[in-house]
Write a protein that holds these residues in place. Structure first.
Motif, PDB file in Angstrom:
ATOM      1  N   TYR A 267       6.400 -10.733  -2.692  1.00 48.39           N
ATOM      2  CA  TYR A 267       6.252 -10.464  -1.254  1.00 48.39           C
ATOM      3  C   TYR A 267       6.884 -11.579  -0.427  1.00 48.39           C
ATOM      4  CZ  TYR A 267       2.960  -7.090  -3.119  1.00 48.39           C
ATOM      5  OH  TYR A 267       2.391  -6.065  -3.817  1.00 48.39           O
TER       6      TYR A 267
ATOM      7  N   ASP B 186       2.919  -2.118  10.809  1.00 43.28           N
ATOM      8  CA  ASP B 186       2.370  -0.793  10.519  1.00 43.28           C
ATOM      9  C   ASP B 186       2.495  -0.433   9.038  1.00 43.28           C
ATOM     10  OD1 ASP B 186       1.773  -0.464  13.199  1.00 43.28           O
ATOM     11  OD2 ASP B 186       3.673   0.542  13.639  1.00 43.28           O
ATOM     12  N   CYS B 187       3.401  -1.104   8.327  1.00 44.37           N
ATOM     13  CA  CYS B 187       3.610  -0.831   6.899  1.00 44.37           C
ATOM     14  C   CYS B 187       2.576  -1.533   6.019  1.00 44.37           C
ATOM     15  CB  CYS B 187       5.010  -1.280   6.477  1.00 44.37           C
ATOM     16  SG  CYS B 187       6.331  -0.404   7.334  1.00 44.37           S
ATOM     17  N   LEU B 188       1.780  -2.428   6.600  1.00 50.80           N
ATOM     18  CA  LEU B 188       0.734  -3.117   5.836  1.00 50.80           C
ATOM     19  C   LEU B 188      -0.408  -2.157   5.528  1.00 50.80           C
ATOM     20  CD1 LEU B 188       0.580  -6.428   7.892  1.00 50.80           C
ATOM     21  CD2 LEU B 188       1.544  -6.146   5.593  1.00 50.80           C
ATOM     22  N   ASP B 189      -1.069  -2.366   4.412  1.00 50.09           N
ATOM     23  CA  ASP B 189      -2.175  -1.505   4.009  1.00 50.09           C
ATOM     24  C   ASP B 189      -3.484  -1.998   4.631  1.00 50.09           C
ATOM     25  OD1 ASP B 189      -3.759   0.360   2.831  1.00 50.09           O
ATOM     26  OD2 ASP B 189      -3.146  -0.092   0.782  1.00 50.09           O
ATOM     27  N   MET B 190      -3.588  -1.883   5.947  1.00 52.02           N
ATOM     28  CA  MET B 190      -4.767  -2.342   6.675  1.00 52.02           C
ATOM     29  C   MET B 190      -6.043  -1.600   6.265  1.00 52.02           C
ATOM     30  SD  MET B 190      -4.356  -4.888   8.543  1.00 52.02           S
ATOM     31  CE  MET B 190      -2.979  -5.856   9.047  1.00 52.02           C
ATOM     32  N   PRO B 191      -5.993  -0.278   6.025  1.00 50.71           N
ATOM     33  CA  PRO B 191      -7.228   0.386   5.590  1.00 50.71           C
ATOM     34  C   PRO B 191      -7.813  -0.242   4.329  1.00 50.71           C
ATOM     35  CG  PRO B 191      -5.619   2.015   6.251  1.00 50.71           C
ATOM     36  CD  PRO B 191      -4.908   0.685   6.249  1.00 50.71           C
ATOM     37  N   LEU B 192      -6.956  -0.696   3.433  1.00 45.17           N
ATOM     38  CA  LEU B 192      -7.413  -1.360   2.218  1.00 45.17           C
ATOM     39  C   LEU B 192      -8.190  -2.629   2.551  1.00 45.17           C
ATOM     40  CD1 LEU B 192      -6.936  -1.499  -1.018  1.00 45.17           C
ATOM     41  CD2 LEU B 192      -5.296  -3.248  -0.368  1.00 45.17           C
TER      42      LEU B 192
ATOM     43  N   GLU C 239     -11.516  -1.642   4.030  1.00 45.93           N
ATOM     44  CA  GLU C 239     -12.377  -1.030   3.012  1.00 45.93           C
ATOM     45  C   GLU C 239     -13.017  -2.087   2.108  1.00 45.93           C
ATOM     46  OE1 GLU C 239     -11.838   1.830  -0.889  1.00 45.93           O
ATOM     47  OE2 GLU C 239     -10.414   2.007   0.754  1.00 45.93           O
ATOM     48  N   TYR C 240     -12.241  -3.088   1.712  1.00 44.14           N
ATOM     49  CA  TYR C 240     -12.729  -4.063   0.742  1.00 44.14           C
ATOM     50  C   TYR C 240     -13.285  -5.348   1.343  1.00 44.14           C
ATOM     51  CZ  TYR C 240     -10.512  -1.283  -2.915  1.00 44.14           C
ATOM     52  OH  TYR C 240     -10.152  -0.273  -3.769  1.00 44.14           O
TER      53      TYR C 240
ATOM     54  N   ALA D 210       1.950  -9.022   2.931  1.00 44.28           N
ATOM     55  CA  ALA D 210       1.317  -7.959   2.144  1.00 44.28           C
ATOM     56  C   ALA D 210      -0.192  -8.170   2.088  1.00 44.28           C
ATOM     57  CB  ALA D 210       1.883  -7.937   0.733  1.00 44.28           C
TER      58      ALA D 210
ATOM     59  N   VAL E 103      -2.989  -7.354  -0.830  1.00 46.10           N
ATOM     60  CA  VAL E 103      -3.017  -6.966  -2.236  1.00 46.10           C
ATOM     61  C   VAL E 103      -4.448  -7.036  -2.768  1.00 46.10           C
ATOM     62  CG1 VAL E 103      -2.060  -7.460  -4.524  1.00 46.10           C
ATOM     63  CG2 VAL E 103      -0.699  -7.955  -2.477  1.00 46.10           C
TER      64      VAL E 103
END
Length: 118
Positions: free
Chosen positions: A14, A22-28, A31-32, A71, A73
């Motif tokens: 990375y 907007d391409c980042l996995d923000m919901p992840l 969630e965690y 990123a 991860v």
């Protein structure tokens, strides 16, 4: 377990920012990590930022501009927020936070210049 090899791999994989936050996995991330770290996105300031409330307010890792994040991860026990020269690890089961700061490595030119400046 997150080892030096895993950390080095994260920096290599990375090394560039995504085209847009907007391409980042923000919901992840939410969630965690939201339960123990009370993370939120501040879009009202001059720069859109990720706020991690489990990190002290005076820390540079309390408020991270989204444009600096490369990123997000997930690992078994941690969620890593990867940036150019640092990684913030948020524990998924507690409010524990760990930060890795990439050591500075002088370029070849800087090393050569340093040899002759002594």
């Amino acid at each position: 377990m997150i080892t030096k090899r895993v950390i080095d791999t994260l920096y290599k994989k990375y090394k560039n920012r995504p085209e847009s936050p907007d391409c980042l996995d923000m919901p992840l991330l939410f969630e965690y990590a939201s339960q123990h770290h009370n993370v939120s996105i501040d879009m009202d300031g001059p720069v859109d930022s990720l706020i991690i409330r489990s990190v002290e307010p005076h820390s540079p890792f309390h408020r991270i501009p989204l444009e600096k994040i490369h990123a997000i991860v997930p690992f078994e026990e941690w969620v890593a927020i990867v940036m150019h020269s640092s990684i913030v690890f948020l524990n998924r089961k507690s409010s524990k936070v760990s930060v890795h700061i990439k050591p500075y490595k002088p370029s070849l030119w800087e090393r050569i210049k340093g040899m002759f400046s002594h």
